[in-house]
Design an enzyme around this catalytic site. Structure first.
Site, PDB file in Angstrom:
ATOM      1  CD  GLU A 239      82.171 -73.412 -49.446  1.00 48.82           C
ATOM      2  OE1 GLU A 239      81.708 -73.500 -50.588  1.00 48.82           O
ATOM      3  OE2 GLU A 239      82.938 -72.509 -49.071  1.00 48.82           O
TER       4      GLU A 239
ATOM      5  CB  CYS B 199      85.233 -70.575 -48.169  1.00 46.06           C
ATOM      6  SG  CYS B 199      85.045 -70.526 -49.930  1.00 46.06           S
TER       7      CYS B 199
HETATM    8  P1  NAP Z   1      75.196 -66.467 -42.338  1.00 46.10           P
HETATM    9  O1  NAP Z   1      74.920 -65.637 -41.160  1.00 46.10           O
HETATM   10  O2  NAP Z   1      75.400 -67.907 -42.125  1.00 46.10           O
HETATM   11  O3  NAP Z   1      74.022 -66.224 -43.395  1.00 46.10           O
HETATM   12  C1  NAP Z   1      73.961 -66.916 -44.622  1.00 46.10           C
HETATM   13  C2  NAP Z   1      72.505 -67.104 -45.019  1.00 46.10           C
HETATM   14  O4  NAP Z   1      71.877 -67.943 -44.070  1.00 46.10           O
HETATM   15  C3  NAP Z   1      71.717 -65.810 -45.025  1.00 46.10           C
HETATM   16  O5  NAP Z   1      70.763 -65.886 -46.051  1.00 46.10           O
HETATM   17  C4  NAP Z   1      71.027 -65.807 -43.690  1.00 46.10           C
HETATM   18  O6  NAP Z   1      69.792 -65.141 -43.731  1.00 46.10           O
HETATM   19  C5  NAP Z   1      70.787 -67.281 -43.462  1.00 46.10           C
HETATM   20  N1  NAP Z   1      70.765 -67.622 -42.043  1.00 46.10           N
HETATM   21  C6  NAP Z   1      71.479 -67.086 -41.043  1.00 46.10           C
HETATM   22  N2  NAP Z   1      71.193 -67.703 -39.872  1.00 46.10           N
HETATM   23  C7  NAP Z   1      70.275 -68.644 -40.157  1.00 46.10           C
HETATM   24  C8  NAP Z   1      69.582 -69.601 -39.381  1.00 46.10           C
HETATM   25  N3  NAP Z   1      69.787 -69.710 -38.071  1.00 46.10           N
HETATM   26  N4  NAP Z   1      68.700 -70.405 -39.999  1.00 46.10           N
HETATM   27  C9  NAP Z   1      68.492 -70.302 -41.331  1.00 46.10           C
HETATM   28  N5  NAP Z   1      69.118 -69.413 -42.108  1.00 46.10           N
HETATM   29  C10 NAP Z   1      70.001 -68.594 -41.544  1.00 46.10           C
HETATM   30  O7  NAP Z   1      76.482 -65.967 -43.113  1.00 46.10           O
HETATM   31  P2  NAP Z   1      76.878 -64.501 -43.605  1.00 46.10           P
HETATM   32  O8  NAP Z   1      75.787 -63.544 -43.355  1.00 46.10           O
HETATM   33  O9  NAP Z   1      77.313 -64.646 -44.986  1.00 46.10           O
HETATM   34  O10 NAP Z   1      78.132 -64.141 -42.751  1.00 46.10           O
HETATM   35  C11 NAP Z   1      78.190 -64.320 -41.347  1.00 46.10           C
HETATM   36  C12 NAP Z   1      79.422 -65.119 -40.979  1.00 46.10           C
HETATM   37  O11 NAP Z   1      79.414 -66.353 -41.696  1.00 46.10           O
HETATM   38  C13 NAP Z   1      80.750 -64.496 -41.378  1.00 46.10           C
HETATM   39  O12 NAP Z   1      81.184 -63.555 -40.450  1.00 46.10           O
HETATM   40  C14 NAP Z   1      81.636 -65.711 -41.447  1.00 46.10           C
HETATM   41  O13 NAP Z   1      82.080 -66.053 -40.178  1.00 46.10           O
HETATM   42  C15 NAP Z   1      80.735 -66.798 -41.971  1.00 46.10           C
HETATM   43  N6  NAP Z   1      80.888 -67.019 -43.430  1.00 46.10           N
HETATM   44  C16 NAP Z   1      81.763 -67.964 -43.826  1.00 46.10           C
HETATM   45  C17 NAP Z   1      81.931 -68.200 -45.186  1.00 46.10           C
HETATM   46  C18 NAP Z   1      82.879 -69.220 -45.653  1.00 46.10           C
HETATM   47  O14 NAP Z   1      82.975 -69.387 -46.864  1.00 46.10           O
HETATM   48  N7  NAP Z   1      83.565 -69.941 -44.820  1.00 46.10           N
HETATM   49  C19 NAP Z   1      81.213 -67.476 -46.137  1.00 46.10           C
HETATM   50  C20 NAP Z   1      80.329 -66.517 -45.701  1.00 46.10           C
HETATM   51  C21 NAP Z   1      80.175 -66.314 -44.336  1.00 46.10           C
HETATM   52  P3  NAP Z   1      69.594 -63.615 -43.235  1.00 46.10           P
HETATM   53  O15 NAP Z   1      69.274 -62.893 -44.446  1.00 46.10           O
HETATM   54  O16 NAP Z   1      68.470 -63.683 -42.279  1.00 46.10           O
HETATM   55  O17 NAP Z   1      70.890 -63.204 -42.589  1.00 46.10           O
END
Ligand code: NAP
Length: 528
Positions: free
Chosen positions: A265, A302
């Site tokens: 998602e 979200c």
């Molecule tokens: P994220 O950066 O996508 O991280 C989510 C999970 O995925 C974390 O466990 C992260 O691990 C891992 N991850 C990150 N990059 C990866 C990759 N290239 N390959 C595999 N795993 C990876 O999301 P976030 O930290 O929650 O927030 C960052 C941004 O995501 C927000 O600013 C927002 O834009 C978006 N977001 C959107 C929603 C939504 O519901 N639409 C929800 C949350 C976030 P690590 O521990 O290494 O970071």
């Protein structure tokens, strides 16, 4: 219960030796004890090996014992009491009332899935009895049930540290389906993750489930997260987060020698369509309700309303004035992580600098570290159609109002949108005829269409769809919230001419599980 910073690999507590990370107090920016040891490739292998060994045993546990297991997780989470709430508040920066509400939702989801398991309808048991006399050819005896897909990797979500994390919706639905779960904890709330992980692990032991039913790993997404998705013993993935990470994981899942579903998602701007009569008759009330939804939880939902579509004119000017006034009264709020806050600030600056975008209003200014200030932009329909970047999600309290010349151009704009989790329509009875023309376009690109409300506040139930076409999710055929979520982790298996004594309970002629079944295509209700 103490937080020690350890990995939970089945029933074994392991000190991760692949670097150490700390939680950050979201409100103060201070580092919190203890350090969390990252998992190594060996730890990942051990968790996957245990999960694989557990799978065939766990998926054949009785419906009643699996239901009791889910209920035990729920009550163990409640038993964590204030220790869990206080840690979660510090790690997430979310207010206590929100975290308490989220705990209630988490427990409610687990208990709902316990009910789903007990009922047994998710097995969708079907029996087409043999017809040896059928002409010209006899019919075989054919029976079908669903089984779990296999071990599932779950990525905890930053914005739901309880309800979409270690024992959240993905985990609950996978466990209900009969799939062992390995959680990759989110680095934003490791202490919360460990506490909940211990609650799940205790339930595994107390309920006599196989050890590998659950493991919890800390470590980076690129190393441990991607490692899990690549591991041949993992058969499905649940993820909530950024579009960038989600898309990368989808592509890893699809390019394995045995491709697997990655239920990601990712991003959604959740259009809100305000129709002319509603705008004219109660624009002020809609504007105030909109700002409430926009700023809830610092906009980190979200389903946050990131886009408003309405026909241009004096009523829309009034709406913008009311929304601007309401937003001006909302103080800045602490965001989940410094990274999320700086991504928000950067995206807001880019939007404010866009030559075709006007900044209409801002909320209260930040008064402490890591706070996000709400913001409202406007643009024209022409610009929105011309610049794809205006459709990108800004994660936080930011929304873009598009001034449409008329309803026909508003519909054209809807047709240009990417897949969405929700679309909200504000309508009076006089708008119904106009609304009818929009519904096919909205159905094609939305998981949930709602009337006179906003997408935030997702009811956990049986008719909820929290999903939608890409990029809101990887696979619009499913839902990550509500009892439908179990379907993501199931697969049908048919048994042809199998002796009754070898058939699984769900399909034995005597119906020992006392579940509803479809016999020759017709529902046969169980005699309970
Ligand atoms: P994220 O950066 O996508 O991280 C989510 C999970 O995925 C974390 O466990 C992260 O691990 C891992 N991850 C990150 N990059 C990866 C990759 N290239 N390959 C595999 N795993 C990876 O999301 P976030 O930290 O929650 O927030 C960052 C941004 O995501 C927000 O600013 C927002 O834009 C978006 N977001 C959107 C929603 C939504 O519901 N639409 C929800 C949350 C976030 P690590 O521990 O290494 O970071």
């Amino acid at each position: 219960m103490n937080i020690a910073g350890n990995l939970l690999i089945g029933q074994t507590t392991v000190r991760g030796s692949n670097g150490a990370t700390y939680a950050i107090d979201a409100s103060t920016g201070e580092r919190m004890e203890p350090p969390f040891g990252g998992a190594t490739a060996q730890d990942l292998d051990a968790a996957c090996a245990l999960a694989w060994t557990a799978f065939d045993i766990y998926r054949e546990t009785s419906l009643e014992s699996r239901a009791q297991f889910l209920e035990a997780i729920a009550s163990n989470i409640l038993e964590l009491g204030d220790t869990l709430i206080e840690r979660c508040v510090r790690e997430s920066g979310l207010p206590r009332a929100r975290i308490e509400g989220e705990r209630a939702r988490t427990v409610g989801q687990l208990n709902m899935f316990a009910g789903v398991v007990r009922e047994g309808d998710f097995l969708d048991a079907r029996i087409d009895p043999a017809q040896p006399e059928r002409k010209p050819l006899p019919r075989v005896d054919l029976r079908m049930r669903y089984i779990g897909l296999g071990p599932v990797a779950v990525f905890g979500a930053s914005n739901f540290p309880l309800a979409f994390s270690v024992a959240g919706g993905d985990t609950a639905s996978a466990l209900a389906a009969g799939c062992p779960v390995i959680v990759k904890a989110h680095s934003a709330h490791p202490g919360t993750s460990e506490l909940v992980g211990m609650a799940v692990r205790k339930a595994v032991k107390d309920c006599g489930m196989p050890e590998g039913t659950f493991s919890l790993l800390f470590g980076s997404g690129r190393e441990i997260g991607q490692g899990l998705v690549r591991d041949p013993r993992i058969k499905a993935v649940g993820f909530t987060g950024s579009r960038h990470a989600g898309t990368e994981l989808i592509s890893i899942g699809a390019s394995r020698s045995e491709p697997i579903p990655v239920y990601a998602e990712m991003s959604s701007i959740n259009p809100v369509l305000i129709f002319p009569h509603a705008l004219e008759s109660r624009g002020d009330a809609i504007a105030r309700a909109f700002v409430q939804s926009l700023t809830l939880g610092a906009g980190q939902f979200c389903t946050n309303p990131g886009l408003i579509l309405a026909v241009d004119g004096p009523a829309l000017d009034d709406f913008i004035r009311s929304a601007s006034a309401a937003l001006g009264d909302v103080p800045a709020a602490t965001m989940l992580t410094p990274g999320i806050q700086s991504a928000f600030d950067k995206a807001v600056s880019n939007m404010a600098a866009h030559p075709h975008v006007k900044t209409e209003a801002r909320g209260g200014a930040a008064s402490s570290p890591n706070q996000g200030q709400g913001v409202l932009f406007s643009t024209t329909a022409q610009a929105f159609l011309a610049f794809a970047e205006l459709q990108e999600e800004i994660f936080g309290s930011s929304s873009l109002i598009v001034r449409c010349p008329d309803l026909a151009s508003m519909l054209k704009l809807v047709e240009s949108l990417e897949g969405q989790l929700t679309s909200a329509l504000h309508i009076d009875e006089e708008d119904y005829e106009d609304v009818r023309a929009f519904l096919p376009a909205l159905e094609r690109r939305t998981g949930r269409i709602l009337i006179n409300g906003f997408g935030t506040g997702v009811e956990v139930g049986h008719a909820m769809v929290h999903g939608g076409p890409y990029p809101s999710t990887a696979d619009g055929r499913s839902s990550s919230v509500g009892s439908l979520a179990i379907e993501r982790f199931l697969r049908p298996v048919s048994y042809q001419d199998m002796p009754d004594s070898l058939l699984p309970g769900a399909l034995k002629s005597s119906n020992p599980l006392k579940i509803n079944r479809r016999i020759d295509g017709k529902i046969a209700l169980a005699q309970k």
